[in-house]
Design a protein around this motif. Structure first.
Motif, PDB file in Angstrom:
ATOM      1  N   GLU A  83       0.821  -1.208   0.000  1.00  0.00           N
ATOM      2  CA  GLU A  83       0.000   0.000   0.000  1.00  0.00           C
ATOM      3  C   GLU A  83       0.861   1.266   0.000  1.00  0.00           C
ATOM      4  N   VAL A 108      -4.627   0.874   9.655  1.00  0.00           N
ATOM      5  CA  VAL A 108      -5.789   1.603  10.173  1.00  0.00           C
ATOM      6  C   VAL A 108      -5.505   3.103  10.165  1.00  0.00           C
ATOM      7  N   GLN A 147      -6.080   4.571   6.861  1.00  0.00           N
ATOM      8  CA  GLN A 147      -7.500   4.643   6.515  1.00  0.00           C
ATOM      9  C   GLN A 147      -8.237   5.698   7.341  1.00  0.00           C
ATOM     10  N   GLU A 148      -7.919   5.783   8.637  1.00  0.00           N
ATOM     11  CA  GLU A 148      -8.682   6.644   9.547  1.00  0.00           C
ATOM     12  C   GLU A 148      -8.171   8.076   9.625  1.00  0.00           C
TER      13      GLU A 148
END
Length: 408
Positions: free
Chosen positions: A95, A299, A302-303
């Motif tokens: 990623e 996370v 993403q957050e």
């Protein structure tokens, strides 16, 4: 009444039953309706007891893992990462390579190790020279590791107030290979984006491209310390991959603005990462079931990446508020991301250390940068109301006047 005492008025019906029996001895009227209680105590102790929250502004490295991160860590699929089998580490690295537009990536324990590995890969021959900013993180805050461990010679160039180095100064710092009998060989240029010591200023894509072109012209490599490259991307409105397009390698911190608990990622070509993996093991950074940490970082991507704009807004609000307090000076225009520096003027008669001590009594943690200068860093666990409360407390400490908008 003495200033060190307080008068409490208790309405009996408002007190829990378990407490009223304890207070019966104070009820001299026997009516059971109203109780007057006079208590003598130190108001400073009372203020400390009333502090119910901590606002940590020392750095964006102080954030606590969110519940989503903790759950992801608990459920992470793991294996031995030294043997390149950990699936969650592979997912994170894939990623990050995608986001930065590079061929491959490698998770490392810290940004310092990421920068050190990158410099050592590019400067394999001891005695090589790297051109970097005199106010850069690599040069000041990483224990001189490129020299002590890698035998790499730093060639510091003056950082401007915006974090850049003048192109002509970089050009003139490149050693003449015709005189290598005396000179070390220049092999690398390092940039930092955003630039922490200049207040989180961002290097434009045009500037970075210029430095990249200069490096290629002279057969040099370009490394970007992108500890806060996501902050720079948001502030400039330029995708991360475009900001670092000219770079041969980038170190990206996961535990600063993004708010992951641990780690950084180094990105570059597949051959670069293959050599970086070996150096990571040499430096003691090879870890086994590292997917537990990488899960939290996924996370965070993403957050929290989407929250950086709010962090920047809160930092600007803080700087504007500080600049309105008599005795303080903040360069509001220079606040582009999440870092704020402010100066305490001489007529304020308070040091940065003393201010920090007073703020700590109110649950606010600051980081003095010098006797008269303070650094504040905003992160996703600092709210707009936290900023207003901080301004109120600082104003009261500096001027003795509380701000009615900054109640806790």
């Amino acid at each position: 009444m003495p200033s060190s005492s307080l008068l409490f008025l208790f309405v009996r019906d408002a007190i829990p039953l378990s407490t009223t029996s304890l207070l019966d001895s104070f009820d001299s009227t026997g009516s059971g309706d109203i109780l007057f209680l006079f208590i003598s105590l130190n108001l400073k102790d009372f203020d400390q007891a009333m502090v119910t929250r901590t606002i940590d502004l020392r750095s964006d490295t102080v954030t606590k893992p969110t519940e989503t991160m903790r759950l992801a860590m608990a459920k992470a699929e793991v294996d031995d990462d030294v043997l390149i089998y950990d699936p969650t580490a592979r997912q994170l690295e894939t990623e990050m390579a995608r986001i930065t537009g590079k061929e491959a990536a490698l998770f490392v324990p810290s940004g310092t190790m990421g920068n050190l590995i990158s410099v050592l890969v590019h400067c394999e021959i001891r005695g090589s020279e790297v051109i970097l900013g005199n106010n850069s993180h690599i040069h000041i805050y990483e224990n001189g590791g490129i020299s002590t461990i890698g035998g790499v010679h730093p060639r510091p160039i003056q950082n401007n107030e915006d974090g850049t180095m003048d192109i002509d100064l970089i050009q003139s710092a490149i050693r003449n290979p015709a005189f290598e009998i005396c000179y070390p060989k220049t092999r690398l240029i390092c940039l930092e984006n955003s630039h922490a010591n200049t207040g989180g200023r961002c290097l434009s894509v045009e500037y970075t491209d210029q430095v990249g072109e200069l490096a290629k012209k002279h057969g040099l490599k370009l490394h970007i310390d992108g500890a806060r490259i996501f902050n720079a991307s948001v502030a400039l409105g330029v995708p991360v991959h475009r900001l670092v397009q000219a770079a041969d390698s980038v170190s990206v911190c996961l535990s600063k603005g993004l708010g992951a608990p641990v780690g950084s990622v180094v990105v570059g070509t597949k051959s670069f990462i293959a050599r970086a993996r070996i150096l990571r093991k040499t430096l003691g950074g090879g870890m086994r079931q590292v997917g537990i940490l990488c899960a939290a970082a996924l996370v965070a991507l993403q957050e929290n990446a989407g929250k950086l704009a709010t962090d920047h807004k809160n930092a600007k609000t803080l700087a504007e508020g500080l600049n309105k307090i008599k005795g303080l000076k903040a360069d509001v225009a220079s606040v582009e991301t999440n870092i704020v520096y402010f100066d305490i003027l001489e007529d304020s008669h308070i040091t940065a250390l003393k201010l920090g001590q007073i703020m700590e009594e109110h649950g606010i943690l600051l980081m003095p940068d010098s006797t008269s200068r303070v650094r504040i860093v905003i992160h996703h666990q600092v709210s707009a109301s936290d900023v207003q409360y901080t301004l109120s407390c600082i104003k009261q400490a500096i001027t003795g006047v509380a701000d009615s908008n900054g109640s806790s």
